[in-house]
Design a protein around this motif. Structure first.
Motif, PDB file in Angstrom:
ATOM      1  N   THR A  35      47.961  42.091  36.202  1.00  0.00           N
ATOM      2  CA  THR A  35      49.307  41.554  35.913  1.00  0.00           C
ATOM      3  C   THR A  35      49.801  42.087  34.554  1.00  0.00           C
ATOM      4  OG1 THR A  35      48.487  39.521  34.857  1.00  0.00           O
ATOM      5  CG2 THR A  35      48.879  39.418  37.224  1.00  0.00           C
ATOM      6  N   ARG A  87      24.636  31.826  35.425  1.00  0.00           N
ATOM      7  CA  ARG A  87      25.319  32.587  34.372  1.00  0.00           C
ATOM      8  C   ARG A  87      24.336  32.869  33.234  1.00  0.00           C
ATOM      9  NH1 ARG A  87      31.405  29.851  34.332  1.00  0.00           N
ATOM     10  NH2 ARG A  87      32.149  31.102  36.090  1.00  0.00           N
ATOM     11  N   TYR A 137      42.519  25.151  26.661  1.00  0.00           N
ATOM     12  CA  TYR A 137      42.023  24.824  28.008  1.00  0.00           C
ATOM     13  C   TYR A 137      40.554  24.378  27.979  1.00  0.00           C
ATOM     14  CZ  TYR A 137      40.030  25.358  32.636  1.00  0.00           C
ATOM     15  OH  TYR A 137      39.322  25.127  33.783  1.00  0.00           O
ATOM     16  N   ILE A 149      44.350  22.080  34.675  1.00  0.00           N
ATOM     17  CA  ILE A 149      44.724  23.363  35.269  1.00  0.00           C
ATOM     18  C   ILE A 149      46.218  23.622  35.105  1.00  0.00           C
ATOM     19  CG2 ILE A 149      44.839  24.640  37.459  1.00  0.00           C
ATOM     20  CD1 ILE A 149      42.019  23.956  36.128  1.00  0.00           C
ATOM     21  N   GLY A 156      46.185  32.265  31.620  1.00  0.00           N
ATOM     22  CA  GLY A 156      46.155  33.457  32.472  1.00  0.00           C
ATOM     23  C   GLY A 156      47.532  34.009  32.773  1.00  0.00           C
ATOM     24  N   VAL A 182      52.921  33.028  37.466  1.00  0.00           N
ATOM     25  CA  VAL A 182      51.452  32.876  37.379  1.00  0.00           C
ATOM     26  C   VAL A 182      51.103  31.420  37.031  1.00  0.00           C
ATOM     27  CG1 VAL A 182      49.316  33.684  36.290  1.00  0.00           C
ATOM     28  CG2 VAL A 182      51.180  35.296  36.702  1.00  0.00           C
ATOM     29  N   TRP A 185      51.442  29.441  40.129  1.00  0.00           N
ATOM     30  CA  TRP A 185      50.478  29.920  41.126  1.00  0.00           C
ATOM     31  C   TRP A 185      49.089  29.345  40.862  1.00  0.00           C
ATOM     32  CZ3 TRP A 185      46.171  32.787  39.636  1.00  0.00           C
ATOM     33  CH2 TRP A 185      45.434  33.393  40.651  1.00  0.00           C
ATOM     34  N   PHE A 190      43.579  27.319  41.987  1.00  0.00           N
ATOM     35  CA  PHE A 190      42.362  26.656  41.537  1.00  0.00           C
ATOM     36  C   PHE A 190      42.030  25.411  42.347  1.00  0.00           C
ATOM     37  CE2 PHE A 190      40.126  23.474  39.133  1.00  0.00           C
ATOM     38  CZ  PHE A 190      38.914  24.142  39.015  1.00  0.00           C
ATOM     39  N   LEU A 193      40.044  26.009  45.397  1.00  0.00           N
ATOM     40  CA  LEU A 193      38.619  26.175  45.089  1.00  0.00           C
ATOM     41  C   LEU A 193      37.986  24.830  44.728  1.00  0.00           C
ATOM     42  CD1 LEU A 193      36.737  28.864  43.235  1.00  0.00           C
ATOM     43  CD2 LEU A 193      36.712  26.620  42.177  1.00  0.00           C
ATOM     44  N   TYR A 201      31.800  19.806  40.517  1.00  0.00           N
ATOM     45  CA  TYR A 201      32.552  19.284  39.371  1.00  0.00           C
ATOM     46  C   TYR A 201      32.222  17.813  39.121  1.00  0.00           C
ATOM     47  CZ  TYR A 201      35.219  23.601  38.942  1.00  0.00           C
ATOM     48  OH  TYR A 201      35.563  24.922  38.728  1.00  0.00           O
ATOM     49  N   PHE A 286      42.247  29.800  48.898  1.00  0.00           N
ATOM     50  CA  PHE A 286      41.780  30.348  47.615  1.00  0.00           C
ATOM     51  C   PHE A 286      41.733  31.880  47.679  1.00  0.00           C
ATOM     52  CE2 PHE A 286      38.172  31.979  45.107  1.00  0.00           C
ATOM     53  CZ  PHE A 286      38.696  31.752  43.839  1.00  0.00           C
TER      54      PHE A 286
HETATM   55  C1  HEM Z   1      43.337  27.610  34.362  1.00  0.00           C
HETATM   56  C2  HEM Z   1      43.484  28.603  35.213  1.00  0.00           C
HETATM   57  C3  HEM Z   1      42.445  29.065  36.217  1.00  0.00           C
HETATM   58  C4  HEM Z   1      41.324  28.456  36.637  1.00  0.00           C
HETATM   59  C5  HEM Z   1      40.771  27.116  36.207  1.00  0.00           C
HETATM   60  C6  HEM Z   1      40.674  29.356  37.567  1.00  0.00           C
HETATM   61  C7  HEM Z   1      39.464  29.103  38.170  1.00  0.00           C
HETATM   62  C8  HEM Z   1      38.782  30.003  38.926  1.00  0.00           C
HETATM   63  C9  HEM Z   1      37.433  29.802  39.351  1.00  0.00           C
HETATM   64  C10 HEM Z   1      36.586  28.590  39.025  1.00  0.00           C
HETATM   65  C11 HEM Z   1      37.072  30.886  40.056  1.00  0.00           C
HETATM   66  C12 HEM Z   1      35.723  31.168  40.677  1.00  0.00           C
HETATM   67  C13 HEM Z   1      35.022  32.054  39.700  1.00  0.00           C
HETATM   68  C14 HEM Z   1      33.575  32.194  39.970  1.00  0.00           C
HETATM   69  O1  HEM Z   1      33.125  31.993  41.087  1.00  0.00           O
HETATM   70  O2  HEM Z   1      32.877  32.539  39.009  1.00  0.00           O
HETATM   71  C15 HEM Z   1      38.208  31.769  40.078  1.00  0.00           C
HETATM   72  C16 HEM Z   1      38.214  32.978  40.703  1.00  0.00           C
HETATM   73  C17 HEM Z   1      39.189  33.894  40.521  1.00  0.00           C
HETATM   74  N1  HEM Z   1      40.320  33.750  39.767  1.00  0.00           N
HETATM   75 FE1  HEM Z   1      40.952  32.077  38.874  1.00  0.00          FE
HETATM   76  N2  HEM Z   1      41.411  30.485  37.702  1.00  0.00           N
HETATM   77  C18 HEM Z   1      42.495  30.348  36.888  1.00  0.00           C
HETATM   78  C19 HEM Z   1      43.472  31.260  36.696  1.00  0.00           C
HETATM   79  C20 HEM Z   1      43.434  32.521  37.211  1.00  0.00           C
HETATM   80  C21 HEM Z   1      44.417  33.522  36.913  1.00  0.00           C
HETATM   81  C22 HEM Z   1      45.635  33.304  36.026  1.00  0.00           C
HETATM   82  C23 HEM Z   1      44.043  34.632  37.595  1.00  0.00           C
HETATM   83  C24 HEM Z   1      44.703  35.961  37.672  1.00  0.00           C
HETATM   84  C25 HEM Z   1      45.941  36.205  37.322  1.00  0.00           C
HETATM   85  C26 HEM Z   1      42.826  34.331  38.312  1.00  0.00           C
HETATM   86  C27 HEM Z   1      42.154  35.213  39.112  1.00  0.00           C
HETATM   87  C28 HEM Z   1      40.999  34.926  39.780  1.00  0.00           C
HETATM   88  C29 HEM Z   1      40.282  35.886  40.608  1.00  0.00           C
HETATM   89  C30 HEM Z   1      40.689  37.333  40.890  1.00  0.00           C
HETATM   90  C31 HEM Z   1      39.146  35.240  41.081  1.00  0.00           C
HETATM   91  C32 HEM Z   1      38.077  35.792  42.042  1.00  0.00           C
HETATM   92  C33 HEM Z   1      36.899  36.305  41.315  1.00  0.00           C
HETATM   93  C34 HEM Z   1      35.831  36.749  42.302  1.00  0.00           C
HETATM   94  O3  HEM Z   1      36.140  37.450  43.246  1.00  0.00           O
HETATM   95  O4  HEM Z   1      34.686  36.389  42.077  1.00  0.00           O
HETATM   96  N3  HEM Z   1      42.497  33.035  38.062  1.00  0.00           N
HETATM   97  N4  HEM Z   1      39.236  31.210  39.382  1.00  0.00           N
END
Ligand code: HEM
Ligand SMILES: CC(C)=CCC/C(C)=C/CC/C(C)=C/COP(=O)(O)OP(=O)(O)O
Length: 306
Positions: A35, A87, A137, A149, A156, A182, A185, A190, A193, A201, A286
């Motif tokens: 982005t 991790r 955050y 969130i 992000g 974003v 979105w 989130f 998930l 959690y 998700f």
């Molecule tokens: C407060 C904001 C957000 C929270 C709490 C959140 C939370 C999460 C969590 C918990 C995961 C799983 C990660 C894992 O398994 O280790 C995830 C995956 C992901 N998030 Fe978010 N997210 C947020 C914002 C964003 C933003 C803004 C983006 C991109 C613009 C994003 C892109 C992604 C992507 C690409 C994945 C997949 C990663 C993978 O394939 O393992 N997230 N997110």
């Protein structure tokens, strides 16, 4: 109950280079960086391609560094959740203090390098977004409120603004709309998930929405945010800031996202208190959320070319 110290963490076992990379959350930041790159690409004006590459690198470095600080702070709860237990810090492969130092040093380098390569505006927004993710955050909101969130999603959302500012030196209406996109979105992304990871959690004592308000309330919120997002994504076109290609792409992909979120809303799996870990509609929403944001920003870039 939530842990408050390092008691759940196993002793230091020695790190592989991949562990240091893992601290930067490379998979998650890939889309954030994308982005940022699009924000830079669609901005009016000219930037030297080498400096553009450096700017994108700085966004990646800063986002990753903030991720390392997040993992340092969250090492106690990461040790309790199945998704995060392996991790580098909770698994004992990297010491907590090392991860913190690494995160701080990379944060400083990313901001200084961006200031030198582009301008103070871009560097200031990067510095603020690192602070937002790592402190506002992670340290302040995540463990305190189920709205973590909604507010924290701002972190992000900054990279598109940073990319734009790297070229122009200021912030305009289009990057502000991209920020808002974003921002809105993030909750359906989130919470989808969080629905199937709710048990994790709960175990860690994190007040995510499904834990505090229940699955039914969360499902409704996923749908509501996807509906709010749809007109917002179309607004750059409606305001004449982008062309028809982006507008039509936003409309079609937005409707598809609403369809996935409707699936989450309509799912009654939790009605009898069953485990949600096999929540197929939430998993699908998700996964689709990631494809959706990718397509939306890609369409924005293609729109500039058609
Ligand atoms: C407060 C904001 C957000 C929270 C709490 C959140 C939370 C999460 C969590 C918990 C995961 C799983 C990660 C894992 O398994 O280790 C995830 C995956 C992901 N998030 Fe978010 N997210 C947020 C914002 C964003 C933003 C803004 C983006 C991109 C613009 C994003 C892109 C992604 C992507 C690409 C994945 C997949 C990663 C993978 O394939 O393992 N997230 N997110
Ligand atoms: C430029 C800049 C600083 C950008 C922000 C970086 C960024 C990747 C923001 C998205 C927020 C995110 C990944 C939250 C993960 O939540 P969590 O940390 O609660 O997830 P976890 O449970 O997987 O640790």
């Amino acid at each position: 109950m939530m842990a408050t110290n390092d008691t759940a963490i196993t002793p230091h076992l020695g790190a592989e280079p991949g562990d240091w990379l893992a601290l930067l959350k490379p998979r998650v930041i890939s889309l954030v960086v994308f982005t940022g790159a699009i924000g830079l690409f669609i901005a009016p004006g000219h930037i030297n391609p080498v400096l553009a590459a450096v700017a994108i690198f700085c966004i990646a470095l800063g986002a990753g560094a903030a991720g390392a600080i997040n993992m340092w702070y969250d090492r106690d709860i990461d040790a309790m959740m199945r998704r995060t237990t392996d991790r580098p810090i909770p698994a004992g492969r990297i010491e907590a203090s090392g991860a913190l130092g690494y995160g701080i040093v990379l944060s400083v380098i990313s901001v200084l390098l961006l200031a030198m390569a582009t301008n103070l505006c871009a560097a200031a927004v990067l510095a603020f977004s690192i602070f937002y993710y790592a402190v506002i955050y992670t340290m302040w909101l995540k463990r305190r409120t189920p709205q973590n969130i909604v507010i924290g999603g701002g972190a992000g959302a900054f990279p598109a603004v940073i990319g734009w500012a790297a070229v122009t030196g200021h912030i305009g209406l289009l990057p502000m709309l991209l920020f808002a996109i974003v921002f809105f979105w993030t909750p359906p992304h989130f919470w989808s998930l969080a629905l199937y990871a709710a048990t994790d959690y709960e175990k860690a004592g994190i007040p995510m929405l499904p834990v505090v308000k229940g699955a039914k309330h969360t499902r409704l919120n996923v749908l509501v945010y996807s509906l709010l997002l749809l007109p917002l994504t179309v607004s750059p076109w409606a305001l004449g800031l982008t062309g028809w290609f982006y507008g039509v792409s936003a409309l079609i992909s937005g409707l598809a996202f609403v369809y996935f979120c409707w699936g989450v809303y309509a799912d009654k799996q939790d009605a009898e208190g069953k485990s949600l870990t096999k929540d197929k509609p939430a998993r699908a929403a998700f996964k689709f959320s990631i494809l959706y944001l990718f397509v939306l920003f890609l369409a924005c870039a293609i729109d500039k070319l058609v």
